[in-house]
Design a protein around this motif. Structure first.
Motif, PDB file in Angstrom:
ATOM      1  N   CYS A 147       0.846  -1.204   0.000  1.00 32.79           N
ATOM      2  CA  CYS A 147       0.000   0.000   0.000  1.00 32.79           C
ATOM      3  C   CYS A 147       0.879   1.251   0.000  1.00 32.79           C
ATOM      4  O   CYS A 147       0.621   2.214  -0.729  1.00 32.79           O
ATOM      5  CB  CYS A 147      -0.901   0.010   1.221  1.00 32.79           C
ATOM      6  N   HIS A 148       1.922   1.257   0.822  1.00 30.16           N
ATOM      7  CA  HIS A 148       2.819   2.414   0.930  1.00 30.16           C
ATOM      8  C   HIS A 148       3.405   2.805  -0.420  1.00 30.16           C
ATOM      9  O   HIS A 148       3.639   3.966  -0.707  1.00 30.16           O
ATOM     10  CB  HIS A 148       3.963   2.093   1.911  1.00 30.16           C
ATOM     11  N   LEU A 151      -1.263  -4.751   1.869  1.00 28.84           N
ATOM     12  CA  LEU A 151      -1.806  -4.893   0.507  1.00 28.84           C
ATOM     13  C   LEU A 151      -2.267  -6.327   0.239  1.00 28.84           C
ATOM     14  O   LEU A 151      -3.239  -6.556  -0.472  1.00 28.84           O
ATOM     15  CB  LEU A 151      -0.757  -4.484  -0.543  1.00 28.84           C
ATOM     16  N   ASN A 179       3.020  -0.167   9.439  1.00 26.48           N
ATOM     17  CA  ASN A 179       1.635  -0.434   9.878  1.00 26.48           C
ATOM     18  C   ASN A 179       1.529  -1.797  10.569  1.00 26.48           C
ATOM     19  O   ASN A 179       0.440  -2.267  10.848  1.00 26.48           O
ATOM     20  CB  ASN A 179       0.642  -0.306   8.711  1.00 26.48           C
ATOM     21  N   GLY A 230       6.960  -4.656   6.024  1.00 25.21           N
ATOM     22  CA  GLY A 230       7.226  -5.936   5.351  1.00 25.21           C
ATOM     23  C   GLY A 230       8.444  -5.819   4.463  1.00 25.21           C
ATOM     24  O   GLY A 230       9.338  -6.675   4.461  1.00 25.21           O
ATOM     25  N   ASP A 231       8.489  -4.724   3.704  1.00 26.41           N
ATOM     26  CA  ASP A 231       9.605  -4.411   2.814  1.00 26.41           C
ATOM     27  C   ASP A 231      10.932  -4.289   3.557  1.00 26.41           C
ATOM     28  O   ASP A 231      11.955  -4.804   3.122  1.00 26.41           O
ATOM     29  CB  ASP A 231       9.342  -2.997   2.249  1.00 26.41           C
TER      30      ASP A 231
HETATM   31  C1  LIG Z   1       9.149 -10.641  -4.112  1.00 28.32           C
HETATM   32  C2  LIG Z   1       7.729 -10.485  -3.687  1.00 28.32           C
HETATM   33  N1  LIG Z   1       7.278 -11.163  -2.606  1.00 28.32           N
HETATM   34  C3  LIG Z   1       5.990 -11.037  -2.215  1.00 28.32           C
HETATM   35  C4  LIG Z   1       5.144 -10.212  -2.906  1.00 28.32           C
HETATM   36  C5  LIG Z   1       3.687 -10.086  -2.482  1.00 28.32           C
HETATM   37  N2  LIG Z   1       3.429  -8.852  -1.788  1.00 28.32           N
HETATM   38  C6  LIG Z   1       2.996  -7.754  -2.436  1.00 28.32           C
HETATM   39  S1  LIG Z   1       2.633  -6.485  -1.423  1.00 28.32           S
HETATM   40  C7  LIG Z   1       3.067  -7.419  -0.081  1.00 28.32           C
HETATM   41  C8  LIG Z   1       2.917  -6.863   1.308  1.00 28.32           C
HETATM   42  C9  LIG Z   1       3.638  -5.598   1.522  1.00 28.32           C
HETATM   43  O1  LIG Z   1       3.650  -5.329   2.915  1.00 28.32           O
HETATM   44  P1  LIG Z   1       4.417  -4.090   3.436  1.00 28.32           P
HETATM   45  O2  LIG Z   1       5.755  -4.010   2.847  1.00 28.32           O
HETATM   46  O3  LIG Z   1       4.364  -4.100   4.916  1.00 28.32           O
HETATM   47  O4  LIG Z   1       3.569  -2.889   2.834  1.00 28.32           O
HETATM   48  P2  LIG Z   1       2.056  -2.430   3.107  1.00 28.32           P
HETATM   49  O5  LIG Z   1       1.207  -3.099   2.082  1.00 28.32           O
HETATM   50  O6  LIG Z   1       1.707  -2.829   4.496  1.00 28.32           O
HETATM   51  O7  LIG Z   1       2.128  -0.956   2.936  1.00 28.32           O
HETATM   52  C10 LIG Z   1       3.509  -8.688  -0.446  1.00 28.32           C
HETATM   53  C11 LIG Z   1       3.935  -9.733   0.495  1.00 28.32           C
HETATM   54  C12 LIG Z   1       5.652  -9.514  -4.020  1.00 28.32           C
HETATM   55  N3  LIG Z   1       4.916  -8.656  -4.731  1.00 28.32           N
HETATM   56  N4  LIG Z   1       6.947  -9.662  -4.389  1.00 28.32           N
END
Ligand SMILES: Cc1ncc(C[n+]2csc(CCOP(=O)(O)OP(=O)(O)O)c2C)c(N)n1
Ligand code: SF4
Length: 260
Positions: free
Chosen positions: A36-37, A111, A106, A79-80
């Protein structure tokens, strides 16, 4: 640039976007992760690069080495930054790369509709942990010190002006700037009431020892603990890019002799 946001109404990302709008300009490059970020790159009228999940910090360092006059701000999720891409965070800090890492924390993979991340609290029920996470959360502020970040700060998305001030200082800092941002996700983990009650602003930067104590101050398990915000710590040290330009080439043998 896309003016139509797709974030949920009330999402903490709006506050971060407004803070960034105040401090970004011609020289700024936003490098976003996936989540989402990451959509923030699309909503701000500045140069940007959308990277892969967990790889924004790696891409940001490449951009800075390629053009040292740019102000690189890596907008990453928890997560990133603390799960999939944690190795890049560690090494960027270790080499004092002259970039700003702004973590939209968060405490969930948002997402992908709520899975637990490194900063989710123990007991967090989510798709991947239906009975609650059994792991204690990582403290990002302690991590920032452990990896020798030369600028360490924490902001809150609901305190936009305060956050903008932190980001401005982070960008001005020559070297690795770590900014943890408390960013409530109203859909999957609404931490607004908790943060509104717990946060307080400080007048930093502080001496390292005091700053490290502040980093450990807030603990989910301690109901009496509060959450300090502000610039905790700042240190002058040659950046990776400066050292790269001014370096002398020394053989391994010569280096060993110098060390003895
Ligand atoms: C290499 C890879 N692993 C997993 C995914 C699936 N994926 C897409 S968005 C996401 C979550 C992102 O979480 P975060 O970084 O915390 O960001 P937020 O959505 O909470 O802002 C994941 C696991 C992906 N796109 N690419
Ligand atoms: S799911 Fe959460 S982080 Fe994503 S846009 Fe909605 S409130 Fe924001």
């Amino acid at each position: 640039m896309n003016k139509n946001t797709t974030w949920c109404p009330g999402c903490g990302n709006f506050g971060i976007m407004e803070a960034l709008r105040e401090v970004t300009g011609e020289k700024t490059v936003i490098v976003a992760g996936i989540g989402c970020h990451g959509k923030i790159a699309d909503y701000l009228d500045v140069k940007s690069f959308s990277s892969l999940h967990g790889r924004a910090i790696a891409a940001g360092q490449g951009i800075k080495v390629g053009n040292k006059d740019l102000d690189v701000i890596c907008c990453v999720g928890d997560g990133d930054a603390y799960n999939e891409g944690v190795e890049h965070l560690v090494h960027a800090a270790k080499r004092n790369a002259d970039i700003t890492v702004l973590v939209h924390d968060n405490r969930a993979f948002a997402l992908t509709a709520r899975q637990f991340t490194a900063t989710s609290p123990q007991g967090f029920k989510a798709g991947s942990t239906p009975h609650g996470s059994i792991e204690a959360p990582l403290n990002p502020m302690e991590l920032a010190f452990a990896i020798n970040s030369t600028f360490v700060a924490r902001g809150y998305s609901a305190k936009k002006d305060h956050l903008a001030g932190i980001i401005r200082q982070a960008v001005d800092h020559k070297g690795f700037s770590f900014v943890e941002v408390l960013q409530p996700c109203v859909a999957w983990f609404n931490t607004f009431p908790l943060y509104n009650e717990k946060v307080y602003e400080t007048e930093g930067p502080f001496e390292k020892e005091e700053a490290r104590k502040m980093a450990s101050e807030w603990n989910y398990n301690d109901e009496d603990s509060f959450i300090p915000l502000g610039v905790f710590y700042k240190e002058e040290k040659p950046s990776f890019e400066e050292t790269l330009i001014n370096r002398e080439s020394v053989s391994a043998g010569e280096l060993l002799k110098k060390m003895i």
